[in-house]
Scaffold this active site. Sequence first.
Site, PDB file in Angstrom:
ATOM      1  N   THR A 148     -12.096  21.343  44.391  1.00 32.28           N
ATOM      2  CA  THR A 148     -12.440  21.721  45.620  1.00 32.28           C
ATOM      3  C   THR A 148     -13.497  23.216  44.679  1.00 32.28           C
ATOM      4  OG1 THR A 148     -10.203  22.320  46.125  1.00 32.28           O
ATOM      5  CG2 THR A 148     -11.868  23.566  47.197  1.00 32.28           C
TER       6      THR A 148
ATOM      7  N   ASP B 255      -4.900  24.463  36.062  1.00 30.42           N
ATOM      8  CA  ASP B 255      -5.834  22.788  36.126  1.00 30.42           C
ATOM      9  C   ASP B 255      -6.627  22.640  35.072  1.00 30.42           C
ATOM     10  OD1 ASP B 255      -7.047  24.931  37.361  1.00 30.42           O
ATOM     11  OD2 ASP B 255      -7.728  23.667  38.464  1.00 30.42           O
TER      12      ASP B 255
END
Length: 258
Positions: free
Chosen positions: A132, A109
Site C-alpha cells: 500500500t 511488516d
Amino acid sequence: MLLVIDVGNTNITLGVFDREELKATFRMTTQIARTSDEYGIILSDLLRVKNIQVEEIDSVIVASVVPKIMHSFTSGIIKYLKITPLIVGAGTKTGIKIAASNPKEIGADRVVDAVAAYELYGGPVLVIDFGTAITYDLITEDGSFIAGVTSPGLRISANALWNETAKLPEIEIAMPETILAKETVTSMQAGLVFGCIGQTEYIVKRMLEESGIQNCRVIATGGLGKIISDATDVIEVYDPNLTLKGLKIISDKNKSGR
C-alpha cells in the site's frame, strides 16, 4: 504446521509452512468491521480449501500494521484454531538490530521483511516492499536496520490521480508498451509505472550513496513489485513470499529461544 499471517492495510496475506515447505498461500481483504467468528470461520474455510485441517496447525505468528482489527482477529484465531498466536512486536526475537531513534515506530511488516532479506540473501541488503506504501529499508552487514524511506504505493497514487481529477478514468495498473503514450489510459499507466521505476532507481541510488555502503543486494517484494522489478536493473531479486518467509524465520527464532 505453522500458519504465518501478514496483516496489511489492503490485504491479509497468509501462508502455511509444513516444516520448511511453503505448502499454501491465501489472501483476504483487510476489513475493520469483522467479528472474531467471521475471522475464525474464514480462516478455517481457507485452510480446508487447501486440504489443510485446522487441527494440523500447531502454531501461528502474526505481523500487523492494522491495530484496529487485532482484537477480533486474534480472538478468532484463539477460538477456532485453539492457538494463541505470536504477535511480532517489542520483545520478539528477530536477530535484527533497529538503529532508529524510536524502534517502536518501525512497522512489524518492515522488520519481518528486513529479517527475511538479511537471513536469506545476506547483508548489506536493501529491501523494497511495493505494498500500500512503498518502503525502502537498509540493513547493514552486521544486521542493523539503519534507515528507511516511505512513499505512496502505486495504488495510492493511482487512486489520487482519478479521484482528484474530473475527467481521468479508473484504470488497470500495468506496464504500457511505450512511455510515448498517445491516449489517456496509456498516458496514465506510463506516468504511474515509469514514475515509480524512476523513483525506485533514484531512492536506491541515493540511499546507497549517502550510507557509503557498497556491494549491497537489493531485494523486492509486494504485490505490484514484479512490474517494477522486471523493468529496472537496480533490483536483483523479486521474492513475492519474502514476508511470509520472514515470519517463518522469526517463529523459528522464538521457538528455539524458549
